[in-house]
Scaffold this active site. Structure first.
Site, PDB file in Angstrom:
ATOM      1  N   GLU A 173      32.910 -11.589  13.179  1.00 47.20           N
ATOM      2  CA  GLU A 173      31.443 -11.593  13.094  1.00 47.20           C
ATOM      3  C   GLU A 173      31.088 -10.679  14.513  1.00 47.20           C
ATOM      4  OE1 GLU A 173      33.433 -14.035  12.422  1.00 47.20           O
ATOM      5  OE2 GLU A 173      32.840 -14.801  10.602  1.00 47.20           O
TER       6      GLU A 173
ATOM      7  N   HIS B  63      31.399 -26.342  10.362  1.00 47.30           N
ATOM      8  CA  HIS B  63      30.660 -25.871   9.250  1.00 47.30           C
ATOM      9  C   HIS B  63      29.307 -26.493   8.831  1.00 47.30           C
ATOM     10  CE1 HIS B  63      34.805 -24.239   8.750  1.00 47.30           C
ATOM     11  NE2 HIS B  63      34.128 -23.371   8.211  1.00 47.30           N
TER      12      HIS B  63
END
Lengths: 437, 325
Positions: B60, B129
């Site tokens: 990322e 998450h």
């Protein structure tokens, strides 16, 4: 533009409040600058307040016996007999500080507790502080209803009611006035004890219009006269539908926090009472409907429009006489007094709009006959057989278990025309429900 | 108008903008062949080719720096970060590059990229998450942050974001992708950034919510209506820059405010909203602003425990009753 009558000149610098003793002049009378208008009690002695200018005494805000702050406006001197418009701003010392210059309302408070209260910090919401400042309300006199102990906006609305503070007249407007915030006004009287009675007046009337029977009922129980939006001292707010109006009434009723009441309504107020009984059935001990609206489509639209629009005793008088069976009971004094209570052109404009919204094309836009079928509380209807506004035949749609009192030689306002009869019917009605097992 | 799911509306926006402007391209993890884990980019690689819809390795940090560089050199990249929980990995490129380069080079560079990601809990995806890290992103001056709730807004705002000259973080919610709604037809049906949406008018209390919490706030308003409380619900849609005018106008009507955000409470987005309201609306407030947000704790993996901590309609309604008491 009317000139406010103030007390400031009479006080010493160590005083905050005075007590009003007596008015020397009747409302409506002509006065000359320097005439004694009103006598107030200061710490030193009774002091006479002179008229500041020539004109007509058009409003009295401070009744005898009331304690008022030095800056309060006691009354108004108008340039004409109907001039009650005055702008606080115009006479402010610094003309920009409009809000500060507005008159303080007349606050009834106990002298002994006021001193102690002023030492405490007042806990109020920011919005309530701003509103109180702009309305001239002294927060020390306001009781907080929230469990937080904080004074909220709604508390101011009820304070204004209890104090009967000065009605801040605004300059006449041709357009519909803007909606006002605040709760509906309630005029309270009567002895504590029995189940209270809540009374809802009709279109174009106000709380004081119940006075022919109020005193009789008040001997036995608390009497709470609720004033409709755009009427009396209630806020002006556009009511585009009957359900919106019913919602306002329900909010005001819930605010009263009464477990059980007898409910009485006249004309449009009768429709409101019926709607309220329908949505708060458990809290209504009994219901009395006097010439109620909502039981049929027909209504005298010319009357509604003419009455709501009348701007002088000359135009109002014929409509008032149209309401009753015997026109002789509506004397000139009655008409003048009725007009005085309808002096605010903004309020008349708001009422006209309300009439157009609720009674378009001379038709009652709402039908409450189904609500009548659902009623569980003891209910009576009272109707004049000479009612020219709402035909008494609409009473024939009432279910059989509901009593119907048809009064001969009586028009649309039975409690004005036959006060003893109506008071007796109501007393019996209340008593019969209170003695039930 | 066409009835679409939220994910389909996003897909339509991507397709239309890629067709309209050849400088628009997208990249991210599993967005190409797989079509994205929530199927937002389904079919786009087939349609636009591997050079404009790129699958990338898992990094990322590198991806976000790539978006910044590509935007500076004249393209309009759209980066998908699979979970908002990975936003901390993107931070250097956002905080030290994207948000300041325009200033450092005196406006000589534009930064037209979109970072799409999704957050939020409610389906047992656990502490790594399911987070809403909105306030990490809204804290940065120079970056726009949006969070549409309806399919129509998803499409219209994604198109606006792609055409915007500034970096835009586009926050989605995993529980919104399957929601259906009417979406206006037309390639130029844009929804402006920076404008809130009045979901439901009301007179008693204003509920300001973001992302999926708007749906919870609507449900709360229905519960409150049964008690005669008339709640106004406002979907902020753009978290930064804030539509202050709509907030002020609403509070001026209702005098009561509840702010709702799925992120953590302390220093969270709800806290910022609350402070902003206090700054601008103090004299209109009839009660302190109530915050409804995530408790300051990891999100439990157990679904009953997760349900116990994520803000919901019941907690919003309770807060509204509290401010009105």
């Amino acid at each position: 533009m009317a000139t406010p009558v103030r007390v400031e000149a009479a006080g010493g610098e160590y005083m905050e409040n005075v007590v009003v003793l007596e008015w020397s002049v009747e409302p409506g009378a002509t006065v000359t600058a320097g005439d004694t208008l009103v006598t107030v009690e200061t710490a030193k002695a009774a002091t006479e307040i002179p008229a500041p200018v020539d004109g007509f005494l058009t409003a009295i805000f401070a009744e005898p016996g009331m304690e008022v702050p030095l800056s309060a406006v006691l009354g108004l001197i108008g340039t004409t007999a109907e001039d009650t418009a005055f702008e606080a701003k115009a006479e402010a010392k610094g003309a920009t500080e409009g809000a500060l210059a507005k008159p303080e309302p007349i606050v009834r408070e106990q002298i002994s507790s006021a001193g102690a209260a002023s030492a405490r910090r007042i806990v109020a919401s920011p919005a309530a502080r701003v509103r109180a400042r702009s309305m001239g309300i002294d927060l020390r006199a306001v009781r907080a209803s929230s469990p937080s102990g904080r004074i909220k906006l709604r508390d101011l609305a009820s304070t204004q009611v209890l104090d009967g503070g000065p009605n801040m007249s605004r300059t006449p407007a041709t357009a519909l006035p803007a909606d006002e915030a605040g709760r509906l006004n309630v005029i309270r009287s009567g002895a504590p004890g029995n189940i209270p009675v809540v009374m809802i007046h009709g279109f174009g009337a106000d709380g004081p219009s119940w006075s022919p029977i109020e005193r009789d009922l008040a001997r036995q129980r608390p009497v709470l006269r609720l004033e409709l939006p755009n009427h009396g001292k209630s806020p002006r707010r556009r009511m585009t539908s009957f359900s919106e109006l019913a919602r306002e009434i329900a909010i005001a009723f819930d605010d009263l926090q009464l477990p059980t009441v007898h409910l009485v309504g006249h004309s449009l107020g009768g429709a409101c009472a019926l709607a309220l009984a329908d949505i708060r059935p458990k809290r209504i001990a009994s219901l009395a409907l006097i010439a109620p609206a909502g039981l049929g489509p027909r209504i005298d639209g010319d009357f509604i429009e003419g009455f709501a629009g009348a701007s002088s005793p000359v135009s109002l008088g014929p409509w008032l006489r149209h309401m009753v069976a015997d026109p002789k009971i509506i004397g000139d004094d009655f008409v003048r007094a009725a007009m005085a209570s309808r002096a605010d052109p903004d309020q008349r404009a708001a009422q006209r709009q309300m009439a157009r919204d609720l009674f378009p094309d001379s038709t009652q836009s709402f039908d409450l006959r189904a609500a009548l079928e659902r009623l569980t509380c003891p209910t009576r209807t009272i109707w004049g057989k000479a009612d020219a506004i709402l035909p008494w035949q609409q009473a024939l749609s009432v279910p059989g278990e509901i009593a119907l009192h048809l009064l001969a030689t009586t028009g649309h306002v039975p409690h004005l025309e036959k006060p003893e009869v109506v008071a007796k019917i109501l007393r019996d009605h209340f008593a019969s429900t209170e003695t039930r097992p | 108008m066409a009835m679409m799911r939220y994910a389909e509306a996003l897909n339509a926006a991507l397709r239309e903008e890629m067709s309209r402007d050849p400088s628009v391209f997208m990249f991210g993890e599993d967005i190409g062949r797989y079509g994205g884990v929530f199927k937002v980019s389904r079919g786009l690689m087939e349609e636009f080719g591997e050079s404009r819809v790129r699958d990338t390795p898992i990094s990322e940090q590198a991806l976000t720096a790539m978006a910044v560089s590509a935007a500076m050199t004249g393209t309009r990249p759209i980066l998908e970060i699979m979970y908002a929980d990975f936003i901390p990995l993107c931070m250097d490129a956002l905080v030290n590059q994207a948000s300041v380069f325009g200033y450092l080079w005196e406006g000589q560079v534009e930064m037209p990229f979109v970072l799409r990601t999704q957050g939020g809990g409610g389906v047992g995806t656990g502490a790594q998450h399911a987070k809403s890290l909105d306030s990490f992103l809204t804290h940065i001056p120079g970056i726009k942050v949006v969070a549409p709730v309806t399919p129509a807004d998803a499409k219209g705002m994604l198109k606006s974001a792609i055409r915007d000259a500034q970096p835009v973080i586009f926050l989605e919610h995993k529980l919104l992708y399957n929601m259906r709604g009417e979406v206006p037809d037309g390639e130029d049906e844009l929804v402006p950034l920076g404008k809130a949406r009045l979901v439901r008018p009301g007179r008693d209390v204003s509920i300001f919510a973001t992302s999926k919490m708007v749906i919870e706030a609507e449900a709360a308003a229905v519960q409150l209506a049964k008690d005669g409380i008339d709640a106004e619900v406002i979907d902020l849609r753009t978290l930064r820059p804030l539509d202050l005018a709509s907030i002020k106008a609403s509070i001026a009507r209702t005098h009561h405010a509840v702010v709702v955000n799925e992120g953590w409470t302390f220093c969270g987005y709800a806290a910022e909203l609350s402070a902003t309201i206090m700054d601008h609306c103090f004299d209109d407030l009839d009660a302190p602003v109530a915050r409804v947000a995530m408790p300051d704790m990891p999100i439990p993996y157990s679904e009953p425990l997760e349900a116990a901590v994520i803000p919901n309609a019941a907690r919003i309604a309770e807060a509204a009753r509290r401010v009105l008491a």
